[in-house]
Design a protein around this motif. Structure first.
Motif, PDB file in Angstrom:
ATOM      1  N   GLN A   1      12.915 -20.053  -1.381  1.00  0.00           N
ATOM      2  CA  GLN A   1      13.458 -18.736  -1.083  1.00  0.00           C
ATOM      3  C   GLN A   1      12.476 -17.953  -0.219  1.00  0.00           C
ATOM      4  O   GLN A   1      11.254 -18.149  -0.316  1.00  0.00           O
ATOM      5  CB  GLN A   1      13.734 -17.959  -2.375  1.00  0.00           C
ATOM      6  N   PRO A   2      12.982 -17.054   0.634  1.00  0.00           N
ATOM      7  CA  PRO A   2      12.083 -16.204   1.426  1.00  0.00           C
ATOM      8  C   PRO A   2      11.247 -15.314   0.505  1.00  0.00           C
ATOM      9  O   PRO A   2      11.742 -14.817  -0.509  1.00  0.00           O
ATOM     10  CB  PRO A   2      13.042 -15.355   2.265  1.00  0.00           C
ATOM     11  N   VAL A   3       9.983 -15.122   0.864  1.00  0.00           N
ATOM     12  CA  VAL A   3       9.094 -14.310   0.028  1.00  0.00           C
ATOM     13  C   VAL A   3       8.017 -13.670   0.890  1.00  0.00           C
ATOM     14  O   VAL A   3       7.523 -14.289   1.836  1.00  0.00           O
ATOM     15  CB  VAL A   3       8.463 -15.165  -1.097  1.00  0.00           C
ATOM     16  N   ASN A   4       7.680 -12.425   0.593  1.00  0.00           N
ATOM     17  CA  ASN A   4       6.632 -11.689   1.295  1.00  0.00           C
ATOM     18  C   ASN A   4       5.591 -11.213   0.298  1.00  0.00           C
ATOM     19  O   ASN A   4       5.911 -10.913  -0.860  1.00  0.00           O
ATOM     20  CB  ASN A   4       7.196 -10.456   2.009  1.00  0.00           C
ATOM     21  N   PHE A   5       4.337 -11.107   0.742  1.00  0.00           N
ATOM     22  CA  PHE A   5       3.330 -10.408  -0.026  1.00  0.00           C
ATOM     23  C   PHE A   5       3.507  -8.904   0.200  1.00  0.00           C
ATOM     24  O   PHE A   5       3.805  -8.472   1.314  1.00  0.00           O
ATOM     25  CB  PHE A   5       1.921 -10.826   0.414  1.00  0.00           C
ATOM     26  N   LEU A   6       3.304  -8.122  -0.857  1.00  0.00           N
ATOM     27  CA  LEU A   6       3.422  -6.674  -0.780  1.00  0.00           C
ATOM     28  C   LEU A   6       2.088  -6.063  -1.181  1.00  0.00           C
ATOM     29  O   LEU A   6       1.651  -6.187  -2.326  1.00  0.00           O
ATOM     30  CB  LEU A   6       4.542  -6.170  -1.697  1.00  0.00           C
ATOM     31  N   TRP A   7       1.423  -5.385  -0.254  1.00  0.00           N
ATOM     32  CA  TRP A   7       0.076  -4.863  -0.462  1.00  0.00           C
ATOM     33  C   TRP A   7       0.088  -3.623  -1.348  1.00  0.00           C
ATOM     34  O   TRP A   7       0.968  -2.773  -1.242  1.00  0.00           O
ATOM     35  CB  TRP A   7      -0.549  -4.560   0.890  1.00  0.00           C
ATOM     36  N   HIS A   8      -0.897  -3.511  -2.205  1.00  0.00           N
ATOM     37  CA  HIS A   8      -0.954  -2.447  -3.218  1.00  0.00           C
ATOM     38  C   HIS A   8      -0.992  -1.042  -2.623  1.00  0.00           C
ATOM     39  O   HIS A   8      -0.573  -0.074  -3.259  1.00  0.00           O
ATOM     40  CB  HIS A   8      -2.195  -2.636  -4.098  1.00  0.00           C
ATOM     41  N   ASP A   9      -1.475  -0.923  -1.413  1.00  0.00           N
ATOM     42  CA  ASP A   9      -1.685   0.402  -0.814  1.00  0.00           C
ATOM     43  C   ASP A   9      -0.495   0.868   0.014  1.00  0.00           C
ATOM     44  O   ASP A   9      -0.596   1.863   0.735  1.00  0.00           O
ATOM     45  CB  ASP A   9      -2.950   0.375   0.056  1.00  0.00           C
ATOM     46  N   SER A  10       0.620   0.163  -0.045  1.00  0.00           N
ATOM     47  CA  SER A  10       1.812   0.505   0.725  1.00  0.00           C
ATOM     48  C   SER A  10       3.009   0.685  -0.195  1.00  0.00           C
ATOM     49  O   SER A  10       3.180  -0.051  -1.168  1.00  0.00           O
ATOM     50  CB  SER A  10       2.121  -0.591   1.744  1.00  0.00           C
ATOM     51  N   GLU A  11       3.849   1.664   0.126  1.00  0.00           N
ATOM     52  CA  GLU A  11       5.086   1.871  -0.636  1.00  0.00           C
ATOM     53  C   GLU A  11       6.271   1.144  -0.008  1.00  0.00           C
ATOM     54  O   GLU A  11       7.406   1.275  -0.472  1.00  0.00           O
ATOM     55  CB  GLU A  11       5.397   3.367  -0.764  1.00  0.00           C
ATOM     56  N   ASP A  12       6.014   0.362   1.031  1.00  0.00           N
ATOM     57  CA  ASP A  12       7.072  -0.372   1.712  1.00  0.00           C
ATOM     58  C   ASP A  12       7.328  -1.703   1.005  1.00  0.00           C
ATOM     59  O   ASP A  12       6.502  -2.620   1.068  1.00  0.00           O
ATOM     60  CB  ASP A  12       6.678  -0.611   3.176  1.00  0.00           C
TER      61      ASP A  12
END
Length: 231
Positions: free
Chosen positions: A27-38
């Motif tokens: 499945q598609p997956v992205n990392f989400l950085w702790h300092d971003s609300e996106d």
């Protein structure tokens, strides 16, 4: 469908989780950085294990204030699917997305070993692919996995079928000897009231391939994929 895996300073299971989604569940997956609300328009969020912010103060206490967790709160409030694994469970509890708290293990020692979990409910996006009472072999690795809540909260969890997993024997019996950390009622994982947030101390990310000793954890990720496919 797209998954997002949070990354905090101190996360150490983010790549394990990413690998399961990308290479095993395909499945598609992205990392989400702790300092971003996106949250990058993901359909499900995974808060992985590790030691977010070094576990300073107490586990999850600093991570709960990070920008990404503010976005995760809004996502969950809107019905979005959120899975917290180990440190992720601790963070979700600190953030108020799940009730109760994770305390120091009984015996005050770090525990890393294979355990058995009994599936207590299949009425969730995370467990729909399991059988009621199905026993899974999934490892733990934590110092503060001793789940606790007050008596009223425990009654709510029990009466509302929100206990997802309990520590058990290989045959599925709930015993004190099968409880590795002293968790109240042998609780290994719980759901929120809307059933779209799951926190669990054992690591399905570390048990999604047979070469790791068990592939039982993949059943949880596959359940999520199936739930998203029919959403």
């Amino acid at each position: 469908m797209k998954f997002g895996v949070l990354v905090f300073p101190g996360s150490n299971c983010d790549h394990d989780t990413y690998n399961v989604i990308a290479e095993i569940a395909h499945q598609p997956v992205n990392f989400l950085w702790h300092d971003s609300e996106d949250l990058q328009n993901v359909d499900a969020v995974i808060v992985p294990g590790g030691f977010a912010y070094g576990d300073y103060l107490r586990t999850g206490a600093i991570a709960r204030f990070s920008p990404v967790m503010q976005a995760v709160r809004r996502f969950a409030d809107g019905g979005g699917m959120v899975l917290g694994i180990c440190n992720g469970f601790q963070i979700l509890a600190e953030a108020g997305l799940l009730p109760g708290a994770l305390m120091r293990n009984a015996g005050l020692k770090y525990i890393c070993k294979q355990v058995h979990l009994r599936t207590e409910t299949t009425n969730s996006a995370f467990t729909n692919g399991l059988r009621p009472g199905e026993v899974l072999q999934i490892p733990i690795g934590h110092m503060e996995g001793n789940y606790y809540c007050d008596a009223e909260t425990l009654r709510e969890l029990q009466s509302e079928d929100r206990i997802a997993f309990r520590y058990c024997t290989p045959s599925g019996k709930i015993t004190a000897e099968a409880n590795p950390n002293g968790s109240l009622d042998n609780i290994a994982g719980i759901l929120n009231a809307r059933r779209n947030v799951l926190g669990m101390m054992p690591h399905p990310d570390r048990s999604s391939e047979s070469l790791l000793g068990s592939a039982d954890g993949l059943k949880i990720f596959n359940s999520m994929v199936e739930a998203l496919a029919h959403k």
